[in-house]
Design a protein around this motif. Structure first.
Motif, PDB file in Angstrom:
ATOM      1  N   HIS A  26      36.483  44.964  29.763  1.00  0.00           N
ATOM      2  CA  HIS A  26      36.560  45.077  31.873  1.00  0.00           C
ATOM      3  C   HIS A  26      36.080  45.159  32.677  1.00  0.00           C
ATOM      4  O   HIS A  26      35.480  46.626  33.709  1.00  0.00           O
ATOM      5  N   PRO A  27      34.774  44.405  32.283  1.00  0.00           N
ATOM      6  CA  PRO A  27      33.249  44.783  33.279  1.00  0.00           C
ATOM      7  C   PRO A  27      34.033  44.816  34.954  1.00  0.00           C
ATOM      8  O   PRO A  27      33.351  45.270  36.130  1.00  0.00           O
ATOM      9  N   PHE A  28      35.562  43.836  35.165  1.00  0.00           N
ATOM     10  CA  PHE A  28      35.992  44.246  36.831  1.00  0.00           C
ATOM     11  C   PHE A  28      36.182  44.912  37.346  1.00  0.00           C
ATOM     12  O   PHE A  28      36.337  45.527  38.428  1.00  0.00           O
ATOM     13  N   MET A  29      35.858  46.237  36.123  1.00  0.00           N
ATOM     14  CA  MET A  29      36.872  47.792  36.752  1.00  0.00           C
ATOM     15  C   MET A  29      35.832  48.255  37.187  1.00  0.00           C
ATOM     16  O   MET A  29      34.686  48.434  36.508  1.00  0.00           O
ATOM     17  N   THR A  30      35.896  49.126  38.527  1.00  0.00           N
ATOM     18  CA  THR A  30      35.625  49.780  39.137  1.00  0.00           C
ATOM     19  C   THR A  30      34.902  51.537  38.050  1.00  0.00           C
ATOM     20  O   THR A  30      36.057  51.620  37.955  1.00  0.00           O
ATOM     21  N   ASP A  31      34.038  51.890  38.632  1.00  0.00           N
ATOM     22  CA  ASP A  31      34.009  53.440  38.029  1.00  0.00           C
ATOM     23  C   ASP A  31      35.123  54.293  38.796  1.00  0.00           C
ATOM     24  O   ASP A  31      35.428  55.259  37.712  1.00  0.00           O
ATOM     25  N   GLY A  71      43.815  43.799  40.892  1.00  0.00           N
ATOM     26  CA  GLY A  71      44.416  42.289  41.196  1.00  0.00           C
ATOM     27  C   GLY A  71      44.146  41.623  40.754  1.00  0.00           C
ATOM     28  O   GLY A  71      43.270  40.658  40.878  1.00  0.00           O
ATOM     29  N   LYS A  72      43.615  41.816  39.301  1.00  0.00           N
ATOM     30  CA  LYS A  72      43.537  40.478  37.880  1.00  0.00           C
ATOM     31  C   LYS A  72      44.381  40.419  37.758  1.00  0.00           C
ATOM     32  O   LYS A  72      45.761  40.764  37.538  1.00  0.00           O
ATOM     33  N   GLN A  73      44.544  39.026  36.597  1.00  0.00           N
ATOM     34  CA  GLN A  73      46.259  38.834  35.890  1.00  0.00           C
ATOM     35  C   GLN A  73      46.047  39.799  34.722  1.00  0.00           C
ATOM     36  O   GLN A  73      44.949  39.726  33.860  1.00  0.00           O
TER      37      GLN A  73
END
Length: 153
Positions: A28-33, A134-136
């Motif tokens: 999940h590289p799109f997840m923030t720290d 905000g992801k599917q």
């Protein structure tokens, strides 16, 4: 390599969290720290006490886990160096042995998870928005069928 699938113990939490975070960051590289930090607290304080969790132990070390809420796979994470070695299949086989038909939700952008679930025999039944990121998210289902060949068979 012998994999021992056993019931989760509270003393497993540090290694479960380690597996969860390492695999989460990879898949999940799109997840923030910030999101990961909050979810780490939720895993420890909300999810683990309220799920039927099984761990994958290799050489007396917990290297991954599966958390079940009835037939719903709430989470399944492995240390990345354990991917592709049959450990995820062993965990999923345990869930399938316990519940037969299974459901899971996976981020559409999580190609690692989606590939694993497809190989195991899960089929997509729904797509929806995960508001916090905000992801599917894809909802997948697995229907137990003794006649159907599964991953590794």
């Amino acid at each position: 390599m012998k994999v021992n699938i056993r019931q989760y113990l509270a003393s497993d939490l540090p290694l479960v969290l380690s597996s969860w975070e390492a695999a989460t960051r990879l898949a999940h590289p799109f997840m923030t720290d910030e999101f990961i930090a909050q979810e780490r607290i939720n895993v420890a304080e909300v999810y683990m006490p309220n799920t039927n969790t099984w761990v994958a132990e290799i050489d007396n070390l917990v290297e991954g886990f599966i958390a079940l809420m009835g037939n719903e796979v709430g989470a399944m994470f492995l240390q990345p160096y354990c991917h592709g070695k049959g450990i995820g299949k062993a965990l999923m086989d345990k869930a399938q042995e316990l519940h037969g038909d299974l459901d899971v939700e996976v981020f559409k952008d999580n190609s690692i998870g989606r590939s694993f679930y497809a190989r195991y025999g899960f089929k997509q039944i729904e797509e929806k928005l995960h508001a916090p990121t905000g992801k599917q998210i894809l909802r997948l289902t697995f229907t137990a069928n003794a006649d159907a060949p599964r991953m590794g068979q």
